[in-house]
Motif scaffolding. Structure first.
Motif, PDB file in Angstrom:
ATOM      1  N   THR A   1     -15.267 -53.156   5.146  1.00  0.00           N
ATOM      2  CA  THR A   1     -15.533 -53.780   4.358  1.00  0.00           C
ATOM      3  C   THR A   1     -16.314 -55.321   5.046  1.00  0.00           C
ATOM      4  O   THR A   1     -15.285 -55.936   5.288  1.00  0.00           O
ATOM      5  N   ASP A   2     -17.672 -55.219   4.688  1.00  0.00           N
ATOM      6  CA  ASP A   2     -18.159 -57.034   4.785  1.00  0.00           C
ATOM      7  C   ASP A   2     -17.703 -58.152   4.012  1.00  0.00           C
ATOM      8  O   ASP A   2     -17.704 -59.367   4.491  1.00  0.00           O
ATOM      9  N   GLN A   3     -17.547 -57.458   2.782  1.00  0.00           N
ATOM     10  CA  GLN A   3     -17.288 -58.404   2.059  1.00  0.00           C
ATOM     11  C   GLN A   3     -15.690 -58.681   1.630  1.00  0.00           C
ATOM     12  O   GLN A   3     -14.828 -57.966   2.362  1.00  0.00           O
ATOM     13  N   ASP A   4     -15.469 -60.020   1.445  1.00  0.00           N
ATOM     14  CA  ASP A   4     -14.388 -60.222   1.004  1.00  0.00           C
ATOM     15  C   ASP A   4     -13.458 -60.381   2.205  1.00  0.00           C
ATOM     16  O   ASP A   4     -12.078 -59.673   2.168  1.00  0.00           O
ATOM     17  N   GLU A   5     -13.048 -61.102   3.275  1.00  0.00           N
ATOM     18  CA  GLU A   5     -12.857 -61.337   4.567  1.00  0.00           C
ATOM     19  C   GLU A   5     -11.466 -62.057   3.897  1.00  0.00           C
ATOM     20  O   GLU A   5     -11.364 -62.510   3.127  1.00  0.00           O
TER      21      GLU A   5
ATOM     22  N   ASN B   1     -13.467 -52.861  18.453  1.00  0.00           N
ATOM     23  CA  ASN B   1     -13.544 -52.359  19.807  1.00  0.00           C
ATOM     24  C   ASN B   1     -14.947 -53.356  20.076  1.00  0.00           C
ATOM     25  O   ASN B   1     -15.428 -53.524  21.245  1.00  0.00           O
ATOM     26  N   SER B   2     -16.369 -52.937  19.333  1.00  0.00           N
ATOM     27  CA  SER B   2     -17.896 -53.615  19.955  1.00  0.00           C
ATOM     28  C   SER B   2     -17.997 -55.168  19.514  1.00  0.00           C
ATOM     29  O   SER B   2     -18.472 -55.233  20.907  1.00  0.00           O
ATOM     30  N   ASN B   3     -16.984 -55.514  18.942  1.00  0.00           N
ATOM     31  CA  ASN B   3     -17.452 -57.539  19.025  1.00  0.00           C
ATOM     32  C   ASN B   3     -16.183 -58.409  19.145  1.00  0.00           C
ATOM     33  O   ASN B   3     -16.149 -59.209  18.561  1.00  0.00           O
ATOM     34  N   GLY B   4     -15.195 -57.556  19.056  1.00  0.00           N
ATOM     35  CA  GLY B   4     -13.965 -57.715  18.827  1.00  0.00           C
ATOM     36  C   GLY B   4     -13.148 -59.062  18.143  1.00  0.00           C
ATOM     37  O   GLY B   4     -11.877 -59.487  18.087  1.00  0.00           O
ATOM     38  N   ARG B   5     -13.906 -58.449  16.426  1.00  0.00           N
ATOM     39  CA  ARG B   5     -13.891 -59.106  14.873  1.00  0.00           C
ATOM     40  C   ARG B   5     -12.061 -58.603  14.828  1.00  0.00           C
ATOM     41  O   ARG B   5     -11.869 -57.121  15.018  1.00  0.00           O
ATOM     42  N   PRO B   6     -11.386 -59.240  14.491  1.00  0.00           N
ATOM     43  CA  PRO B   6     -10.283 -58.945  13.549  1.00  0.00           C
ATOM     44  C   PRO B   6     -10.005 -58.226  12.385  1.00  0.00           C
ATOM     45  O   PRO B   6     -10.643 -59.269  11.894  1.00  0.00           O
ATOM     46  N   PHE B   7      -9.366 -57.023  12.486  1.00  0.00           N
ATOM     47  CA  PHE B   7      -9.368 -56.611  10.978  1.00  0.00           C
ATOM     48  C   PHE B   7      -8.070 -55.893  10.160  1.00  0.00           C
ATOM     49  O   PHE B   7      -7.240 -55.668  11.198  1.00  0.00           O
ATOM     50  N   VAL B   8      -8.054 -55.719   9.318  1.00  0.00           N
ATOM     51  CA  VAL B   8      -6.332 -55.140   8.611  1.00  0.00           C
ATOM     52  C   VAL B   8      -7.089 -53.756   8.496  1.00  0.00           C
ATOM     53  O   VAL B   8      -7.581 -53.480   7.313  1.00  0.00           O
ATOM     54  N   ALA B   9      -6.473 -52.879   9.195  1.00  0.00           N
ATOM     55  CA  ALA B   9      -6.817 -51.471   9.272  1.00  0.00           C
ATOM     56  C   ALA B   9      -5.416 -50.998   8.479  1.00  0.00           C
ATOM     57  O   ALA B   9      -4.409 -50.535   8.149  1.00  0.00           O
ATOM     58  N   VAL B  10      -6.036 -49.757   7.160  1.00  0.00           N
ATOM     59  CA  VAL B  10      -5.409 -49.130   6.149  1.00  0.00           C
ATOM     60  C   VAL B  10      -5.822 -47.144   7.252  1.00  0.00           C
ATOM     61  O   VAL B  10      -6.479 -47.083   7.334  1.00  0.00           O
ATOM     62  N   LEU B  11      -4.101 -47.050   7.657  1.00  0.00           N
ATOM     63  CA  LEU B  11      -4.668 -45.759   8.249  1.00  0.00           C
ATOM     64  C   LEU B  11      -3.866 -44.772   7.781  1.00  0.00           C
ATOM     65  O   LEU B  11      -3.100 -44.510   7.260  1.00  0.00           O
ATOM     66  N   ASP B  12      -4.769 -43.041   7.602  1.00  0.00           N
ATOM     67  CA  ASP B  12      -4.120 -42.663   7.434  1.00  0.00           C
ATOM     68  C   ASP B  12      -2.911 -41.070   8.560  1.00  0.00           C
ATOM     69  O   ASP B  12      -2.455 -41.888   9.269  1.00  0.00           O
ATOM     70  N   ASP B  13      -2.007 -39.831   7.543  1.00  0.00           N
ATOM     71  CA  ASP B  13      -0.981 -39.165   8.098  1.00  0.00           C
ATOM     72  C   ASP B  13      -1.052 -38.750  10.123  1.00  0.00           C
ATOM     73  O   ASP B  13      -0.876 -38.449  10.600  1.00  0.00           O
TER      74      ASP B  13
ATOM     75  N   TRP C   1     -11.740 -56.818   7.206  1.00  0.00           N
ATOM     76  CA  TRP C   1     -11.971 -57.888   8.307  1.00  0.00           C
ATOM     77  C   TRP C   1     -10.591 -59.616   7.994  1.00  0.00           C
ATOM     78  O   TRP C   1     -10.155 -59.918   6.684  1.00  0.00           O
ATOM     79  N   VAL C   2     -10.425 -59.748   8.522  1.00  0.00           N
ATOM     80  CA  VAL C   2      -9.357 -61.079   8.334  1.00  0.00           C
ATOM     81  C   VAL C   2      -9.945 -62.200   9.585  1.00  0.00           C
ATOM     82  O   VAL C   2     -10.284 -62.337  10.274  1.00  0.00           O
ATOM     83  N   THR C   3      -9.924 -63.278   8.730  1.00  0.00           N
ATOM     84  CA  THR C   3      -9.604 -64.965  10.174  1.00  0.00           C
ATOM     85  C   THR C   3      -8.988 -64.176  11.419  1.00  0.00           C
ATOM     86  O   THR C   3      -7.705 -63.720  11.047  1.00  0.00           O
ATOM     87  N   GLN C   4      -8.975 -65.098  12.339  1.00  0.00           N
ATOM     88  CA  GLN C   4      -8.272 -65.071  13.161  1.00  0.00           C
ATOM     89  C   GLN C   4      -7.163 -65.761  12.901  1.00  0.00           C
ATOM     90  O   GLN C   4      -5.903 -64.857  13.641  1.00  0.00           O
ATOM     91  N   ASP C   5      -6.827 -66.867  11.700  1.00  0.00           N
ATOM     92  CA  ASP C   5      -5.902 -66.831  11.804  1.00  0.00           C
ATOM     93  C   ASP C   5      -4.739 -66.027  11.345  1.00  0.00           C
ATOM     94  O   ASP C   5      -3.598 -66.059  11.150  1.00  0.00           O
ATOM     95  N   VAL C   6      -5.452 -65.056   9.842  1.00  0.00           N
ATOM     96  CA  VAL C   6      -4.102 -64.925   9.361  1.00  0.00           C
ATOM     97  C   VAL C   6      -4.232 -62.728  10.992  1.00  0.00           C
ATOM     98  O   VAL C   6      -2.682 -62.538  10.691  1.00  0.00           O
ATOM     99  N   PHE C   7      -5.124 -63.073  11.802  1.00  0.00           N
ATOM    100  CA  PHE C   7      -4.548 -61.924  12.605  1.00  0.00           C
ATOM    101  C   PHE C   7      -3.894 -62.424  13.377  1.00  0.00           C
ATOM    102  O   PHE C   7      -2.699 -61.078  13.402  1.00  0.00           O
ATOM    103  N   GLU C   8      -3.494 -63.892  13.437  1.00  0.00           N
ATOM    104  CA  GLU C   8      -2.190 -64.298  14.641  1.00  0.00           C
ATOM    105  C   GLU C   8      -0.849 -64.865  13.634  1.00  0.00           C
ATOM    106  O   GLU C   8       0.020 -63.931  14.358  1.00  0.00           O
ATOM    107  N   ASN C   9      -0.843 -64.614  12.807  1.00  0.00           N
ATOM    108  CA  ASN C   9      -0.036 -65.071  11.777  1.00  0.00           C
ATOM    109  C   ASN C   9       0.852 -63.767  11.230  1.00  0.00           C
ATOM    110  O   ASN C   9       1.673 -64.471   9.575  1.00  0.00           O
ATOM    111  N   GLY C  10      -0.218 -63.380  10.299  1.00  0.00           N
ATOM    112  CA  GLY C  10       0.274 -62.157   9.578  1.00  0.00           C
ATOM    113  C   GLY C  10       0.989 -60.580  10.279  1.00  0.00           C
ATOM    114  O   GLY C  10       1.147 -59.797   9.723  1.00  0.00           O
TER     115      GLY C  10
END
Length: 82
Positions: free
Chosen positions: A3-7, A40-52, A61-70
């Motif tokens: 989702t693009d909303q609420d990074e 893969n296409s733009n290198g933008r960091p995100f948090v992914a919820v995965l199934d079985d 989407w997450v900021t670079q700071d959240v990606f590095e420190n989370g």
């Protein structure tokens, strides 16, 4: 689906999102894990919820700071709130 909303811009927001996923508050089925990744296409960091089957159920989407420190927060999980 990412989702693009609420990074997610802070570790507190990431923790709240993880707690929401854990509690079933998003109505997702077959949730098996959560990971931090980059698109893969733009290198933008995100948090992914995965199934079985390790397929993406939901991403935010997450900021670079959240990606590095989370990373530990995602790997170990959020502290349970009582």
């Amino acid at each position: 689906m990412i989702t693009d909303q609420d990074e997610i811009t802070s570790l507190a927001e990431l923790e709240a999102f993880l707690l929401l996923v854990e509690s079933g508050g998003l109505g997702l089925e077959n949730v098996e894990g959560v990971a931090l990744a980059t698109h893969n296409s733009n290198g933008r960091p995100f948090v992914a919820v995965l199934d079985d089957k390790h397929q993406l159920l939901l991403g935010r989407w997450v900021t670079q700071d959240v990606f590095e420190n989370g990373k530990d927060l995602v790997r170990i999980g959020p502290k349970k709130r009582h």
